[in-house]
Design a protein around this motif. Sequence first.
Motif, PDB file in Angstrom:
ATOM      1  N   LYS A  34       0.785  -1.241   0.000  1.00 52.73           N
ATOM      2  CA  LYS A  34       0.000   0.000   0.000  1.00 52.73           C
ATOM      3  C   LYS A  34       0.814   1.287   0.000  1.00 52.73           C
ATOM      4  O   LYS A  34       0.273   2.360   0.276  1.00 52.73           O
ATOM      5  N   ALA A  35       2.101   1.211  -0.293  1.00 51.12           N
ATOM      6  CA  ALA A  35       2.899   2.449  -0.268  1.00 51.12           C
ATOM      7  C   ALA A  35       3.001   3.040  -1.679  1.00 51.12           C
ATOM      8  O   ALA A  35       3.576   2.428  -2.584  1.00 51.12           O
ATOM      9  N   SER A  78      -0.658   6.302  -9.500  1.00 49.01           N
ATOM     10  CA  SER A  78       0.479   5.453  -9.132  1.00 49.01           C
ATOM     11  C   SER A  78       0.139   4.002  -9.446  1.00 49.01           C
ATOM     12  O   SER A  78      -1.038   3.639  -9.521  1.00 49.01           O
ATOM     13  N   PRO A  79       1.159   3.156  -9.590  1.00 49.95           N
ATOM     14  CA  PRO A  79       0.882   1.721  -9.760  1.00 49.95           C
ATOM     15  C   PRO A  79       0.053   1.164  -8.599  1.00 49.95           C
ATOM     16  O   PRO A  79      -0.837   0.340  -8.814  1.00 49.95           O
ATOM     17  N   ASN A 105       4.805   7.228   5.653  1.00 47.82           N
ATOM     18  CA  ASN A 105       4.394   8.044   4.509  1.00 47.82           C
ATOM     19  C   ASN A 105       3.185   8.886   4.862  1.00 47.82           C
ATOM     20  O   ASN A 105       2.975   9.953   4.310  1.00 47.82           O
ATOM     21  N   ASN A 106       2.357   8.354   5.742  1.00 45.61           N
ATOM     22  CA  ASN A 106       1.051   8.976   6.003  1.00 45.61           C
ATOM     23  C   ASN A 106       1.148  10.029   7.097  1.00 45.61           C
ATOM     24  O   ASN A 106       2.024   9.995   7.965  1.00 45.61           O
ATOM     25  N   LEU A 107       0.200  10.946   7.047  1.00 46.65           N
ATOM     26  CA  LEU A 107       0.238  12.119   7.925  1.00 46.65           C
ATOM     27  C   LEU A 107       0.163  11.771   9.417  1.00 46.65           C
ATOM     28  O   LEU A 107       0.994  12.236  10.205  1.00 46.65           O
ATOM     29  N   MET A 108      -0.820  10.964   9.800  1.00 49.20           N
ATOM     30  CA  MET A 108      -1.076  10.783  11.244  1.00 49.20           C
ATOM     31  C   MET A 108       0.100  10.133  11.971  1.00 49.20           C
ATOM     32  O   MET A 108       0.545  10.654  13.006  1.00 49.20           O
ATOM     33  N   PRO A 109       0.639   9.003  11.459  1.00 46.24           N
ATOM     34  CA  PRO A 109       1.794   8.435  12.173  1.00 46.24           C
ATOM     35  C   PRO A 109       3.010   9.367  12.150  1.00 46.24           C
ATOM     36  O   PRO A 109       3.811   9.366  13.087  1.00 46.24           O
ATOM     37  N   PHE A 110       3.122  10.189  11.101  1.00 51.64           N
ATOM     38  CA  PHE A 110       4.246  11.136  11.071  1.00 51.64           C
ATOM     39  C   PHE A 110       4.068  12.186  12.162  1.00 51.64           C
ATOM     40  O   PHE A 110       5.026  12.577  12.839  1.00 51.64           O
TER      41      PHE A 110
END
Length: 339
Positions: A85-86, A148-149, A198-203
């Motif tokens: 999922k990245a 994206s792929p 990559n995602n906002l919340m965990p960052f």
Amino acid sequence: MKILVTGGTGYIGSHTVVELQAKGHEVIIIDNLSNSNINVLDAIEKISGIKPEFENFDLADMAKTEDFFQRNNDIDGIIHFAAFKAVGESVDNPLMYYRNNLYSLVNILQGMKDNSIPNLVFSSSCTVYGQPEELPVNEEAPVQKAESPYGNTKQISEEVIFDTTKASDIKAIALRYFNPIGAHESTEIGELPLGVPNNLMPFITQTAIGIREQLSVFGDDYNTPDGTAIRDYIHVVDLAQAHVIAVERMVNKNMKKDFEYFNLGTGNGYSVLEVIKSFEKVSEQKLNYKIVGRRAGDVEQVWADTNFANDELGWKAKKNIDEMTLSAWKWELKLQTEK
Ligand code: UFG
């Protein structure tokens, strides 16, 4: 009901397993642990008191998948999460994405067909809409060329499923997720990003706890009230509950068409800065962030029209943005105490 959950040790999968168990369903998980941890099984048991049955293999392996379905042809329904999922990784390594995400789906559908297992819930994404012309976006909006792929695997998968439902007794529901965040209230399970998120919340939570130095806000020159991009964030437990309802709808033969698809969001859009403000308020932390340039491939704004899911599934997301950001923060704090 006996439900197979592929990717059941992953983020959304594990929350869905818990919600299935809470409704009295029996769960079998298949996961190759490529982006999850075996300890999630114990965490699930801590919440529900039941350790789900588990098999560790790669669903892209046709022989192993065939063998599994021959041994388990009494399954009532399948919820298929297992996938890469990245977005960025998929751009660098498209074949890895097409092989993993598409071979596994084809193998599952073949196993369903050969063993007369009719019901599939598929993990899709709002990414299929691209930047919609009208907001909120409803299910009638056109699917746009994938950025994206990874996004393309979701679009192709929906087509593969649709064609299969036309040519067989298989029925399917695709659930198009908006942006899932947060964790189970027990803090036993949550998102476990590998490496730099990559995602906002965990960052955000990793920055607040000191793992990351600073959050980069990707762009403040969008055509939105504060200039930052808008998304429809949804609590992962709300999302998980929709899967239980979807699979029960199929098994109880309440579907209106052989292939249905639903938006799963809250119907509310929040900008990146609004998410940061919510986080700062509930966590009582000051977040170190700076505005940088836009991230390639990001859409400006998207949020869901949830009427169809609300009316047809009888489901509505319950948690608001502050509950979501607080839940993500509690999970980060719990991870920290384990170190
Ligand atoms: N963002 C930042 N800084 C970060 C990370 C994200 O400002 O460090 C911003 C993004 O630019 C975007 C918003 O926060 O505006 C949300 O970004 P996420 O990466 O959390 O989520 P996306 O909306 O980009 O991703 C979602 C799903 C993916 C899916 C993708 C399709 O999480 O699975 O949509 O574009 F592939």
